[in-house]
Design an enzyme around this catalytic site. Structure first.
Site, PDB file in Angstrom:
ATOM      1  N   ASP A   1      21.046   4.610  14.253  1.00  0.00           N
ATOM      2  CA  ASP A   1      20.897   3.795  15.472  1.00  0.00           C
ATOM      3  C   ASP A   1      19.652   2.918  15.397  1.00  0.00           C
ATOM      4  O   ASP A   1      19.659   1.780  15.860  1.00  0.00           O
ATOM      5  CB  ASP A   1      20.780   4.699  16.706  1.00  0.00           C
ATOM      6  CG  ASP A   1      22.143   5.184  17.148  1.00  0.00           C
ATOM      7  OD1 ASP A   1      23.150   4.656  16.619  1.00  0.00           O
ATOM      8  OD2 ASP A   1      22.192   6.091  17.996  1.00  0.00           O
TER       9      ASP A   1
ATOM     10  N   ALA B   1       9.610  -7.351  13.298  1.00  0.00           N
ATOM     11  CA  ALA B   1       8.780  -6.259  13.813  1.00  0.00           C
ATOM     12  C   ALA B   1       8.847  -6.207  15.340  1.00  0.00           C
ATOM     13  O   ALA B   1       8.892  -5.118  15.938  1.00  0.00           O
ATOM     14  CB  ALA B   1       7.344  -6.442  13.348  1.00  0.00           C
TER      15      ALA B   1
ATOM     16  N   ILE C   1      -0.356  -5.273  15.088  1.00  0.00           N
ATOM     17  CA  ILE C   1       0.283  -4.626  13.936  1.00  0.00           C
ATOM     18  C   ILE C   1      -0.152  -5.268  12.629  1.00  0.00           C
ATOM     19  O   ILE C   1       0.162  -4.776  11.550  1.00  0.00           O
ATOM     20  CB  ILE C   1       1.812  -4.555  14.059  1.00  0.00           C
ATOM     21  CG1 ILE C   1       2.469  -5.933  13.914  1.00  0.00           C
ATOM     22  CG2 ILE C   1       2.230  -3.915  15.363  1.00  0.00           C
ATOM     23  CD1 ILE C   1       3.966  -5.810  13.632  1.00  0.00           C
TER      24      ILE C   1
ATOM     25  N   ARG D   1       0.823  -1.215   0.000  1.00  0.00           N
ATOM     26  CA  ARG D   1       0.000   0.000   0.000  1.00  0.00           C
ATOM     27  C   ARG D   1       0.860   1.270   0.000  1.00  0.00           C
ATOM     28  O   ARG D   1       0.347   2.383  -0.014  1.00  0.00           O
ATOM     29  CB  ARG D   1      -0.930  -0.008   1.212  1.00  0.00           C
ATOM     30  CG  ARG D   1      -2.029  -1.017   1.034  1.00  0.00           C
ATOM     31  CD  ARG D   1      -3.062  -0.996   2.120  1.00  0.00           C
ATOM     32  NE  ARG D   1      -4.311  -1.518   1.614  1.00  0.00           N
ATOM     33  CZ  ARG D   1      -4.517  -2.787   1.252  1.00  0.00           C
ATOM     34  NH1 ARG D   1      -3.540  -3.654   1.327  1.00  0.00           N
ATOM     35  NH2 ARG D   1      -5.695  -3.192   0.805  1.00  0.00           N
TER      36      ARG D   1
ATOM     37  N   GLY E   1       5.537 -12.472  19.865  1.00  0.00           N
ATOM     38  CA  GLY E   1       6.326 -12.599  18.641  1.00  0.00           C
ATOM     39  C   GLY E   1       7.769 -12.208  18.911  1.00  0.00           C
ATOM     40  O   GLY E   1       8.061 -11.497  19.897  1.00  0.00           O
ATOM     41  N   ALA E   2       8.660 -12.693  18.060  1.00  0.00           N
ATOM     42  CA  ALA E   2      10.084 -12.370  18.228  1.00  0.00           C
ATOM     43  C   ALA E   2      10.750 -12.228  16.861  1.00  0.00           C
ATOM     44  O   ALA E   2      11.926 -12.529  16.706  1.00  0.00           O
ATOM     45  CB  ALA E   2      10.766 -13.450  19.059  1.00  0.00           C
TER      46      ALA E   2
ATOM     47  N   ASP F   1      10.076   1.353  11.761  1.00  0.00           N
ATOM     48  CA  ASP F   1       8.946   0.593  12.310  1.00  0.00           C
ATOM     49  C   ASP F   1       8.668   0.970  13.777  1.00  0.00           C
ATOM     50  O   ASP F   1       7.512   1.085  14.189  1.00  0.00           O
ATOM     51  CB  ASP F   1       9.202  -0.922  12.210  1.00  0.00           C
ATOM     52  CG  ASP F   1       8.884  -1.465  10.818  1.00  0.00           C
ATOM     53  OD1 ASP F   1       8.123  -0.821  10.076  1.00  0.00           O
ATOM     54  OD2 ASP F   1       9.402  -2.550  10.482  1.00  0.00           O
TER      55      ASP F   1
ATOM     56  N   LYS G   1      14.577  -6.925   4.367  1.00  0.00           N
ATOM     57  CA  LYS G   1      14.944  -5.979   5.426  1.00  0.00           C
ATOM     58  C   LYS G   1      16.314  -6.289   6.058  1.00  0.00           C
ATOM     59  O   LYS G   1      17.043  -5.369   6.425  1.00  0.00           O
ATOM     60  CB  LYS G   1      13.866  -5.952   6.513  1.00  0.00           C
ATOM     61  CG  LYS G   1      12.581  -5.245   6.081  1.00  0.00           C
ATOM     62  CD  LYS G   1      11.627  -5.140   7.256  1.00  0.00           C
ATOM     63  CE  LYS G   1      10.320  -4.488   6.852  1.00  0.00           C
ATOM     64  NZ  LYS G   1       9.428  -4.284   7.999  1.00  0.00           N
TER      65      LYS G   1
ATOM     66  N   GLY H   1      -3.398  -1.731  13.273  1.00  0.00           N
ATOM     67  CA  GLY H   1      -2.056  -1.758  12.687  1.00  0.00           C
ATOM     68  C   GLY H   1      -1.819  -0.863  11.488  1.00  0.00           C
ATOM     69  O   GLY H   1      -0.673  -0.519  11.198  1.00  0.00           O
TER      70      GLY H   1
ATOM     71  N   TYR I   1      -2.687  -5.693   9.751  1.00  0.00           N
ATOM     72  CA  TYR I   1      -3.730  -4.761   9.290  1.00  0.00           C
ATOM     73  C   TYR I   1      -4.552  -5.303   8.127  1.00  0.00           C
ATOM     74  O   TYR I   1      -5.328  -4.565   7.510  1.00  0.00           O
ATOM     75  CB  TYR I   1      -3.141  -3.385   8.958  1.00  0.00           C
ATOM     76  CG  TYR I   1      -2.081  -3.389   7.894  1.00  0.00           C
ATOM     77  CD1 TYR I   1      -2.398  -3.338   6.547  1.00  0.00           C
ATOM     78  CD2 TYR I   1      -0.745  -3.451   8.259  1.00  0.00           C
ATOM     79  CE1 TYR I   1      -1.415  -3.356   5.583  1.00  0.00           C
ATOM     80  CE2 TYR I   1       0.257  -3.471   7.306  1.00  0.00           C
ATOM     81  CZ  TYR I   1      -0.090  -3.428   5.971  1.00  0.00           C
ATOM     82  OH  TYR I   1       0.891  -3.446   5.010  1.00  0.00           O
TER      83      TYR I   1
HETATM   84  N1  NAP Z   1       1.616  -2.456  10.611  1.00  0.00           N
HETATM   85  C1  NAP Z   1       2.826  -2.389  10.089  1.00  0.00           C
HETATM   86  O1  NAP Z   1       3.297  -1.311   9.657  1.00  0.00           O
HETATM   87  C2  NAP Z   1       3.686  -3.631  10.069  1.00  0.00           C
HETATM   88  C3  NAP Z   1       5.090  -3.507   9.977  1.00  0.00           C
HETATM   89  C4  NAP Z   1       5.863  -4.679   9.979  1.00  0.00           C
HETATM   90  C5  NAP Z   1       5.238  -5.929  10.054  1.00  0.00           C
HETATM   91  N2  NAP Z   1       3.863  -6.001  10.116  1.00  0.00           N
HETATM   92  C6  NAP Z   1       3.202  -7.312  10.234  1.00  0.00           C
HETATM   93  O2  NAP Z   1       3.699  -7.944  11.414  1.00  0.00           O
HETATM   94  C7  NAP Z   1       3.740  -9.352  11.265  1.00  0.00           C
HETATM   95  C8  NAP Z   1       5.114  -9.877  11.651  1.00  0.00           C
HETATM   96  O3  NAP Z   1       6.093  -9.342  10.782  1.00  0.00           O
HETATM   97  P1  NAP Z   1       7.646  -9.752  10.964  1.00  0.00           P
HETATM   98  O4  NAP Z   1       8.372  -9.083   9.868  1.00  0.00           O
HETATM   99  O5  NAP Z   1       8.084  -9.527  12.372  1.00  0.00           O
HETATM  100  O6  NAP Z   1       7.568 -11.351  10.664  1.00  0.00           O
HETATM  101  P2  NAP Z   1       8.592 -12.499  11.102  1.00  0.00           P
HETATM  102  O7  NAP Z   1       9.945 -11.947  11.344  1.00  0.00           O
HETATM  103  O8  NAP Z   1       8.412 -13.578  10.100  1.00  0.00           O
HETATM  104  O9  NAP Z   1       8.006 -13.028  12.532  1.00  0.00           O
HETATM  105  C9  NAP Z   1       6.795 -13.732  12.584  1.00  0.00           C
HETATM  106  C10 NAP Z   1       6.434 -14.020  14.048  1.00  0.00           C
HETATM  107  O10 NAP Z   1       5.134 -14.655  14.055  1.00  0.00           O
HETATM  108  C11 NAP Z   1       5.217 -15.834  14.847  1.00  0.00           C
HETATM  109  N3  NAP Z   1       4.253 -16.836  14.344  1.00  0.00           N
HETATM  110  C12 NAP Z   1       4.030 -17.170  13.055  1.00  0.00           C
HETATM  111  N4  NAP Z   1       3.069 -18.130  12.987  1.00  0.00           N
HETATM  112  C13 NAP Z   1       2.688 -18.385  14.270  1.00  0.00           C
HETATM  113  C14 NAP Z   1       1.750 -19.296  14.870  1.00  0.00           C
HETATM  114  N5  NAP Z   1       0.991 -20.118  14.113  1.00  0.00           N
HETATM  115  N6  NAP Z   1       1.616 -19.289  16.214  1.00  0.00           N
HETATM  116  C15 NAP Z   1       2.372 -18.453  16.975  1.00  0.00           C
HETATM  117  N7  NAP Z   1       3.286 -17.581  16.467  1.00  0.00           N
HETATM  118  C16 NAP Z   1       3.445 -17.562  15.140  1.00  0.00           C
HETATM  119  C17 NAP Z   1       6.653 -16.324  14.696  1.00  0.00           C
HETATM  120  O11 NAP Z   1       6.959 -17.192  15.755  1.00  0.00           O
HETATM  121  P3  NAP Z   1       8.163 -18.282  15.633  1.00  0.00           P
HETATM  122  O12 NAP Z   1       9.435 -17.553  15.966  1.00  0.00           O
HETATM  123  O13 NAP Z   1       7.811 -19.317  16.632  1.00  0.00           O
HETATM  124  O14 NAP Z   1       8.130 -18.795  14.218  1.00  0.00           O
HETATM  125  C18 NAP Z   1       7.398 -14.970  14.755  1.00  0.00           C
HETATM  126  O15 NAP Z   1       7.557 -14.543  16.086  1.00  0.00           O
HETATM  127  C19 NAP Z   1       3.337  -9.622   9.814  1.00  0.00           C
HETATM  128  O16 NAP Z   1       1.967  -9.965   9.815  1.00  0.00           O
HETATM  129  C20 NAP Z   1       3.550  -8.288   9.126  1.00  0.00           C
HETATM  130  O17 NAP Z   1       2.687  -8.106   8.008  1.00  0.00           O
HETATM  131  C21 NAP Z   1       3.080  -4.880  10.142  1.00  0.00           C
END
Ligand code: NAP
Length: 276
Positions: free
Chosen positions: A83, A135, A217, A21, A131-132, A107, A71, A240, A219
């Site tokens: 930083d 983001a 987060i 978007r 989550g870890a 972010d 990223k 989000g 959306y």
């Molecule tokens: N609003 C915004 O501007 C914005 C910005 C950035 C990201 N986002 C959104 O934030 C989300 C995460 O992004 P990211 O870049 O941090 O992704 P990422 O690095 O792939 O991390 C994904 C996280 O989700 C967890 N997860 C995935 N499936 C799961 C399940 N079935 N049960 C429990 N935990 C689960 C993973 O846990 P494990 O470590 O156990 O696999 C990990 O902690 C995405 O949906 C993304 O679209 C939004």
């Protein structure tokens, strides 16, 4: 649209990128401010990423946003890092300036900006981040920098432990997330649970303190099952999409020289079909 031969160029690099978007968002700001510039989607495959960045800078781009899956790779191609990028371990905004490739991560600042827009004080109390991933790290770092105690809780405990040791935070086991809720002023979902096509995030929100704010987060959809449950429980939901809007402000300002505003009209334009 104002677009001359001297137009400034920026864009979003992703693979895929068609869902982004960001072109709509930056395009709206370019129109609002009558700026001679363009912001375009750039579908760049992982194998081409490292070579394409210096090339973009050479052909006249002033910078770019970087999204999934680039990223972390973007971190490596920068000649200078803010930083925010070091703390987040990833780059989502590039600025090409005087031959340098400058990387930052917006972010965290975007998340805090969205909280404040919802009248939630980021430093009001301890935060539980579910989550870890990338983001979680950016948001955790921003909250810690704002003076908020942070606890990470992730399905894979080792990832949370690693993040907590890097950022000086705490961790909880995934199975403890319900029982511990009462200890937190802010709950943040940074997992992909609740996204369209994914299972919902299960949280026993009846255990939360009544003043707790619940931020998601994710959306797509705009109102996730978690946010709907928070509203039903009388808690303060923070959606989000606002984070996406707020995280875009510093990049636009650096590339085009105007600090744009985030408002309801912008939200509606970018939400587009999500609003249904
Ligand atoms: N609003 C915004 O501007 C914005 C910005 C950035 C990201 N986002 C959104 O934030 C989300 C995460 O992004 P990211 O870049 O941090 O992704 P990422 O690095 O792939 O991390 C994904 C996280 O989700 C967890 N997860 C995935 N499936 C799961 C399940 N079935 N049960 C429990 N935990 C689960 C993973 O846990 P494990 O470590 O156990 O696999 C990990 O902690 C995405 O949906 C993304 O679209 C939004």
């Amino acid at each position: 649209m104002l677009l001359s031969g001297k137009a400034r160029l920026a864009g979003v690099i992703g693979w895929p990128v068609a869902h982004s978007r960001s072109p709509r968002l930056h395009g709206t700001w370019l129109d609002r401010h009558q700026i001679d510039g363009a912001y375009v989607p750039l579908a760049i495959a992982p194998a081409d990423f490292a070579a394409s960045i210096p090339m973009l800078s050479r052909i006249g781009f002033v910078g770019a946003n970087v999204t999934i899956p680039h990223k972390e790779a973007a971190f490596a191609v920068c000649t200078s890092l803010a930083d925010s990028a070091r703390r987040a371990g990833a780059v989502n905004t590039l600025l090409f300036q005087n031959g340098e490739i400058i990387g930052s991560n917006t972010d965290g600042i975007g998340f805090l900006g969205n909280l404040r827009a919802h009248h939630v004080d980021p430093s009001a109390g301890p935060a539980l981040i579910l989550g870890a991933g990338g983001a979680a790290r950016a948001i955790g770092a921003a909250l810690l920098d704002a003076g908020t105690a942070v606890t990470f809780c992730n399905r894979t405990r080792e990832r949370a432990d690693h993040l907590a040791s890097t950022l000086t935070a705490r961790t909880l086991d995934w199975s403890q997330r319900h029982a511990a809720l009462a200890d937190f002023a802010l709950l943040i979902n940074t997992t992909s649970l609740g996204m369209t096509g994914q299972p919902p995030l299960e949280m026993a929100l009846d255990r939360a303190s009544p003043a707790m704010a619940v931020a998601d987060i994710v959306y797509t959809p705009l109102q996730t099952p978690l946010l709907a449950a928070a509203a039903r429980a009388g808690l303060r939901p923070v959606e989000g999409l606002g984070m996406l809007l707020h995280q875009a402000v510093p990049g636009f300002a650096a590339w085009f020289g105007v600090t744009p505003s985030v408002d309801e009209a912008l939200y509606r334009i970018v939400a587009g079909d999500l609003l249904g």
